[in-house]
Design an enzyme around this catalytic site. Structure first.
Site, PDB file in Angstrom:
ATOM      1  N   VAL A   2       7.523  -2.426   6.926  1.00 24.55           N
ATOM      2  CA  VAL A   2       7.451  -0.968   6.871  1.00 24.55           C
ATOM      3  C   VAL A   2       8.268  -0.515   5.662  1.00 24.55           C
ATOM      4  CG1 VAL A   2       8.127   1.177   8.003  1.00 24.55           C
ATOM      5  CG2 VAL A   2       7.014  -0.618   9.323  1.00 24.55           C
ATOM      6  N   LYS A   3       7.676   0.380   4.879  1.00 25.87           N
ATOM      7  CA  LYS A   3       8.319   0.842   3.646  1.00 25.87           C
ATOM      8  C   LYS A   3       9.134   2.107   3.917  1.00 25.87           C
ATOM      9  CE  LYS A   3       5.692   0.434  -0.185  1.00 25.87           C
ATOM     10  NZ  LYS A   3       4.479   0.528  -1.040  1.00 25.87           N
ATOM     11  N   ILE A   4      10.395   2.063   3.512  1.00 25.82           N
ATOM     12  CA  ILE A   4      11.304   3.210   3.612  1.00 25.82           C
ATOM     13  C   ILE A   4      11.833   3.509   2.215  1.00 25.82           C
ATOM     14  CG2 ILE A   4      13.507   4.050   4.515  1.00 25.82           C
ATOM     15  CD1 ILE A   4      13.074   2.340   6.984  1.00 25.82           C
ATOM     16  N   SER A  15       0.858  -1.182   0.000  1.00 22.51           N
ATOM     17  CA  SER A  15       0.000   0.000   0.000  1.00 22.51           C
ATOM     18  C   SER A  15       0.892   1.227   0.000  1.00 22.51           C
ATOM     19  CB  SER A  15      -0.907   0.007   1.233  1.00 22.51           C
ATOM     20  OG  SER A  15      -0.116   0.071   2.406  1.00 22.51           O
ATOM     21  N   ILE A  49       3.189  -1.118   5.093  1.00 22.25           N
ATOM     22  CA  ILE A  49       2.694   0.212   5.440  1.00 22.25           C
ATOM     23  C   ILE A  49       3.874   1.172   5.317  1.00 22.25           C
ATOM     24  CG2 ILE A  49       3.095  -0.138   7.929  1.00 22.25           C
ATOM     25  CD1 ILE A  49       0.590   1.632   8.414  1.00 22.25           C
TER      26      ILE A  49
END
Length: 368
Positions: free
Chosen positions: A140-142, A45, A109
């Protein structure tokens, strides 16, 4: 039931994730059906996706009313909504995660893209998001900006799974892998177990052609060069993946239980209507990879996609594409720098629109 085309991809070692998450998908059972019928084994997402999901319909209204009684800050309100969706999707996909020992079954996310150039703030938010979701199968997206690289390393060193996003450049990809390896080495040195730590490196594909094609058009280059750079870029990235996850350094980590950081092909819907609508699926099929597709691309591939191992084919031709693009006067390095900057800007804009949408929903519910 006959095997679907996407199940055939799975048999070749490529995982199919869907690039969309909404409460409507979860409540209607649609995501569960796609797991069964379309071999979907993960979900990603981003702010644009959440903005669309929250602004349309009333699926979030009940929780919004509850949250607004306790919270006024738009970002905090959004996080309460998004975290609930991610938790529910993680629960649904947990069977996949368990069955494949953490290979798939991930739900992503994203860190606030407005923090993309602030290392410390990115680390703090990534840690917070992991704690808020509190699910083993949450990524977790970085973003892979220069300031994002030390944040990626730090989170991996803490044993936190990370989806590295907005990768365009081959050089930056090498730096992303280095951050991942250093993070794993630090984790092992501190006595941690790298086994549960996973990561993917998300290459944004179609945007490369969009930008390169525009420049080729301006340069008066031959039409046959258009629509070629994105696939060539991804193929050479996979070649580097195989090189970087081999040799003594990697073997030392692998012996401790570490797993390779798979390449993920993102932005795989075709933007140019002149190109085949499943171009960025058909040309990038290979083992130990992920293709994350929007729903329309999943439907198109199920209808008429051709399944064959293509990712390692024609590598010399891919290198020639780079040479010919340069000869035509298009600067690859400038293309990817531009795409990274614009990618961060677009997601940051979407995040601001998302928060504006939350405020608008709040106004609607208060006046209702």
């Amino acid at each position: 039931m006959a095997k679907s085309r996407l199940h055939e991809l799975s048999e070749l070692g490529q995982s199919v994730w869907i690039d969309f998450l909404s409460r409507q998908m979860l409540q209607s059972g649609k995501l569960a059906r796609m797991m069964d019928e379309d071999a979907v084994v993960g979900v990603t997402s981003n702010p644009t996706i959440f903005q669309k999901a929250i602004s349309e319909g009333d699926a979030y209204d009940e929780q919004l009313r509850e949250v607004l009684a306790e919270e006024d800050d738009a970002k905090e309100v959004f996080l309460r909504l998004a975290v609930q969706d991610v938790k529910n999707a993680c629960d649904l996909l947990r069977q996949v995660w368990d069955g494949g020992h953490g290979q798939d079954g991930w739900v992503s996310i994203e860190v606030d893209p407005n923090l993309a150039y602030d290392t410390d703030a990115t680390i703090a938010e990534a840690q917070r998001l992991h704690e808020l979701v509190d699910k083993q199968n949450c990524f977790v997206k970085i973003p892979a900006t220069k300031p994002g690289l030390p944040a990626i390393e730090e989170m991996i060193a803490r044993g936190r799974p990370i989806n590295v996003t907005l990768i365009f450049s081959l050089q930056r990809y090498v730096e992303v892998v280095e951050a991942y390896l250093r993070g794993l080495e630090r984790l092992v040195e501190s006595g941690g177990d790298p086994g549960p730590v996973a990561s993917v490196a998300s290459f944004f594909v179609s945007r490369v052609d969009t930008e390169a094609d525009r420049r080729l058009e301006e340069a008066g280059a031959a039409d046959e060069l258009k629509g070629k750079l994105a696939v060539a870029n991804a193929k050479l990235a996979y070649e580097r993946y195989k090189e970087l996850f081999s040799g003594s350094r990697w073997e030392a980590l692998e012996s401790k239980g570490a797993r390779a950081q798979r390449c993920l092909w993102a932005s795989t819907s075709t933007k140019n209507p002149a190109y085949r609508d499943v171009l960025y699926v058909e040309e990038l099929i290979g083992p130990e990879t992920v293709n994350t597709m929007p729903e329309e691309t999943i439907e198109a591939f199920q209808d008429h996609g051709q399944v064959a191992l293509t990712l390692e084919a024609d590598l010399d031709e891919a290198r020639q594409v780079f040479e010919r693009i340069a000869e035509a006067g298009v600067d690859y390095d400038d293309v990817v720098v531009t795409l990274e900057r614009e990618g961060v800007d677009k997601f940051a804009d979407s995040f601001r629109e998302l928060l504006d949408g939350v405020k608008a929903k709040r106004g609607e519910l208060v006046s209702a």
